[in-house]
Design a protein around this motif. Structure first.
Motif, PDB file in Angstrom:
ATOM      1  N   VAL A  34       0.808  -0.976   0.132  1.00 47.70           N
ATOM      2  CA  VAL A  34       0.065  -0.028   0.030  1.00 47.70           C
ATOM      3  C   VAL A  34       0.757   1.324  -0.082  1.00 47.70           C
ATOM      4  CG1 VAL A  34      -1.988   1.214   1.137  1.00 47.70           C
ATOM      5  CG2 VAL A  34      -1.563  -1.266   1.329  1.00 47.70           C
ATOM      6  N   VAL A  35       0.332   2.213  -0.982  1.00 51.23           N
ATOM      7  CA  VAL A  35       1.298   3.428  -1.008  1.00 51.23           C
ATOM      8  C   VAL A  35       0.290   4.606  -1.000  1.00 51.23           C
ATOM      9  CG1 VAL A  35       3.004   4.938  -2.430  1.00 51.23           C
ATOM     10  CG2 VAL A  35       2.853   2.411  -2.790  1.00 51.23           C
ATOM     11  N   GLY A 117       1.591  -5.549   2.306  1.00 55.59           N
ATOM     12  CA  GLY A 117       2.909  -4.785   2.930  1.00 55.59           C
ATOM     13  C   GLY A 117       2.509  -3.520   3.377  1.00 55.59           C
ATOM     14  N   ILE A 118       2.547  -2.781   4.546  1.00 49.34           N
ATOM     15  CA  ILE A 118       2.299  -1.535   4.796  1.00 49.34           C
ATOM     16  C   ILE A 118       3.648  -0.948   5.696  1.00 49.34           C
ATOM     17  CG2 ILE A 118      -0.226  -1.716   4.839  1.00 49.34           C
ATOM     18  CD1 ILE A 118       0.089  -1.614   7.941  1.00 49.34           C
ATOM     19  N   ASP A 119       3.859   0.119   5.052  1.00 45.86           N
ATOM     20  CA  ASP A 119       4.794   0.908   5.984  1.00 45.86           C
ATOM     21  C   ASP A 119       3.933   1.549   7.173  1.00 45.86           C
ATOM     22  OD1 ASP A 119       6.721   2.802   7.251  1.00 45.86           O
ATOM     23  OD2 ASP A 119       7.443   3.678   5.261  1.00 45.86           O
ATOM     24  N   VAL A 140      -5.877 -12.512   3.378  1.00 43.47           N
ATOM     25  CA  VAL A 140      -5.024 -11.286   3.403  1.00 43.47           C
ATOM     26  C   VAL A 140      -4.649 -11.022   4.802  1.00 43.47           C
ATOM     27  CG1 VAL A 140      -4.598  -9.092   2.495  1.00 43.47           C
ATOM     28  CG2 VAL A 140      -6.019 -10.648   1.207  1.00 43.47           C
ATOM     29  N   ALA A 141      -3.443 -11.011   5.122  1.00 42.05           N
ATOM     30  CA  ALA A 141      -3.068 -10.361   6.333  1.00 42.05           C
ATOM     31  C   ALA A 141      -1.959  -9.180   6.165  1.00 42.05           C
ATOM     32  CB  ALA A 141      -2.269 -11.545   7.239  1.00 42.05           C
ATOM     33  N   LEU A 142      -2.014  -8.071   7.074  1.00 42.14           N
ATOM     34  CA  LEU A 142      -1.288  -7.201   6.997  1.00 42.14           C
ATOM     35  C   LEU A 142       0.160  -7.517   7.574  1.00 42.14           C
ATOM     36  CD1 LEU A 142      -3.229  -4.015   8.272  1.00 42.14           C
ATOM     37  CD2 LEU A 142      -2.942  -4.870   5.558  1.00 42.14           C
ATOM     38  N   GLY A 146       9.515  -2.184   5.766  1.00 39.88           N
ATOM     39  CA  GLY A 146       9.811  -0.835   5.399  1.00 39.88           C
ATOM     40  C   GLY A 146       9.443  -0.189   4.378  1.00 39.88           C
ATOM     41  N   ASN A 147       9.657   0.683   3.661  1.00 39.00           N
ATOM     42  CA  ASN A 147       9.046   1.379   2.690  1.00 39.00           C
ATOM     43  C   ASN A 147       9.688   0.968   1.405  1.00 39.00           C
ATOM     44  OD1 ASN A 147       8.022   3.508   0.461  1.00 39.00           O
ATOM     45  ND2 ASN A 147       6.939   3.965   2.134  1.00 39.00           N
TER      46      ASN A 147
END
Length: 592
Positions: A34-35, A117-119, A140-142, A146-147
């Motif tokens: 996610v951005v 993936g999330i930062d 789906v799991a978070l 890192g970014n």
């Protein structure tokens, strides 16, 4: 000279950058990433270093997010940016209407299982909870990582390092010590020993400082811990602080020490789940109390000194606007382009001798470009003004005593009747909001329909809120107050909001009329009132284009309001204008 501080990417740059991100995702074992349009401080605006969404996708709107999967890439945008997103995004990116479609629902449809993936510095606790709730029961799991965009951005700008300046107590109306003491007392009432502050405008308001880390917004990046004795631990690069003396009660530390300081807190620790990054919450070992950032509401309710400064700034800005509008009427269309308009308007503001910066990138949209709600002219999109079209100009200035934001829609030559009809309805809605009186205790959502009703009666509407909060020599967008269906905050005396209904016909024209207004106690009526009432003090005094008004459609009350508004513009501004602009003002404010 025309200058834009936005990170931009041409549509053809998006696909290779998307492919590079997907490779890093695969290397990390991630099914998606996610951005968001966000930074670690969670303000509305980001520095060029942090504009990862624009760099990756080419979309330059002020709000949005991308969800990148192996086989799909959705870019979530609200009603302000849907036309813009379609123009800026390559085919590999899919615009998704938000909030109608929530990211979790879209992810469930396109990703049956895997790690997303999330930062954690770029997502708040509230956002993380909403995303996890929406994905509950899916495969789906978070995954906190890192970014990944930073790994593929070879020429990413460095962190902003603008110097911090002291904001005078005489303009703020309260000293930093007074603010800190009052907030500390509130914290003790909540049982909190320390509050975490990450929002840049909260930090600057609390310490009576201003900075330059965000283009057009005089704020500084940093983090703060406010303790219940009124002292502060400030985490900010020392190089920014060489010109200010914050006193012994503000202890300065390098930003690298913030995470360790969070771990060492004894608490209870007050955090705002709507603004504190998830990484901050992860670092805290002590008891946590969830509540609002303690700076947000007192910052929104302006002091008498701040209101006086905003009045002075708006009057000064109105003089510059009138000088500009007189010049434009004399010059347009000629060979003028949208960029010429931007450059000229900033020049008239600089001629005041008081402009410190513009308050956001000027919107100068002619013809079909005006239908892009938050259009930003570029060398590629720049077009000439033409007879028979409308020109929408949304602009503002940053002055030491206040922040301005004004939109005027202008006829270039003879306007089409359809545009005049729509403009008149927008004006009627703007007048209805300006004339409103309401009982104390109502919020922005209770008033929003006033500005929409004339458009609704014609089957029309606009896809943005009617008004946003505005800071006092701070951010031009300020919460928590809003005039919108989502405006839940009670309107309180001293709050400043915009009043900006509009109408946009894609491919043809855009219309918006915007004034700023301050909430005040309403004067009692002769017949008396049952309870305390509030109304608006208008701050913006610039004529509205009479050539676009179908006067016969105005009611007597609307006509009286407009004529009185224009008479006040004339009385207030004429002595300060040059001869050409004074003559223009006389004509522009003639009674209808």
């Amino acid at each position: 000279m025309f200058q834009s501080f936005e990170v931009t990417a041409r549509p053809e740059q998006g696909p290779p950058r998307l492919a590079a991100l997907r490779k890093v995702m695969a290397d990390q074992g991630l099914a998606g990433f996610v951005v968001p349009k966000a930074d670690a401080h969670q303000g509305e605006y980001v520095a060029p270093r942090d504009d990862r969404l624009a760099w990756l996708t080419g979309f330059t709107g002020s709000a949005g997010a991308a969800v990148v999967l192996a086989e799909a890439a959705g870019v979530f945008v609200d009603g302000r940016y849907r036309v813009q997103a379609r123009q800026q995004l390559a085919a590999e990116f899919t615009p998704v209407d938000w909030p109608e479609v929530q990211p979790a629902a879209w992810i469930r449809e396109h990703l049956p299982e895997g790690a997303l993936g999330i930062d954690p510095w770029l997502h708040t606790l509230k956002q993380q909870r909403a995303l996890e709730a929406g994905l509950k029961g899916s495969g789906v799991a978070l995954s906190r990582v890192g970014n990944l965009v930073d790994r593929i951005w070879p020429d990413q700008p460095g962190p902003p390092m603008a110097p911090v300046r002291t904001h005078p107590d005489a303009l703020a109306g309260r000293s930093s010590a007074d603010k800190r003491a009052a907030l500390a007392e509130d914290m003790r009432g909540l049982g909190a020993g320390v509050a975490v502050i990450t929002l840049p405008d909260s930090l600057c308001w609390l310490l009576n400082i201003r900075g330059g880390d965000i283009p057009r917004n005089p704020v500084a990046h940093g983090f703060a811990l406010l303790f219940d004795d009124g002292t502060v631990d400030l985490f900010m690069a020392a190089g920014k602080l060489s010109e200010v003396d914050l006193g012994p009660e503000v202890r300065c530390h390098p930003p690298e020490g913030f995470a360790a300081a969070l771990e060492a807190l004894e608490g209870p620790v007050l955090i705002d789940p709507e603004s504190v990054p998830l990484a901050v919450v992860d670092a805290i070992r002590a008891e946590v109390i969830e509540g609002r950032d303690p700076c947000v509401l007192p910052k929104a309710c302006k002091t008498d000194k701040e209101l006086a400064g905003m009045r002075a700034a708006h009057e000064r800005d109105a003089v510059a606007m009138c000088e500009f509008l007189a010049w434009l009427e004399e010059t347009a269309p000629g060979d003028l382009t949208e960029i010429d308009v931007v450059t000229a308007l900033e020049g008239f503001r600089r001629d005041t001798g008081a402009l410190l910066d513009i308050s956001f990138e000027t919107i100068s949209g002619s013809g079909p470009n005006g239908a892009i709600v938050h259009y930003r002219v570029s060398e590629e999109s720049n077009r000439k003004l033409a007879d028979g079209e409308l020109l929408l100009i949304d602009s503002g200035g940053q002055y030491l005593d206040g922040t301005t934001d004004i939109t005027r829609t202008l006829a270039i030559g003879a306007a089409p009747e359809a545009a005049q009809a729509a403009f008149t309805r927008v004006l009627q809605g703007m007048i209805a909001m300006s004339r409103a009186r309401w009982p104390e205790g109502l919020s922005g959502r209770d008033l929003d329909a006033l500005a929409r009703m004339p458009l609704w009666m014609a089957g029309q509407d606009y896809g943005h809120g009617t008004g946003h909060g505005v800071g006092a020599y701070l951010c031009v967008h300020e919460g928590p107050q809003r005039l919108a269906r989502t405006g839940m905050e009670k309107l309180r005396e001293g709050m400043i909001l915009s009043n900006e209904p509009g109408f946009y016909k894609e491919g043809a024209f855009g219309i918006r009329i915007e004034n700023l207004m301050a909430v005040r106690k309403a004067a009692p009526l002769p017949e008396g009132t049952v309870k305390e009432m509030l109304d608006w003090e208008t701050l913006t005094w610039v004529p509205i284009d009479r050539r676009l008004i179908l006067a016969e459609r105005l009611t007597a009350e609307e006509r009286d309001w407009l004529n009185q508004y224009h008479a006040t513009c004339r009385h207030m501004l004429r002595p300060r204008l040059g001869k050409r602009a004074a003559m223009w003002l006389d004509a522009a404010t003639a009674e209808i």
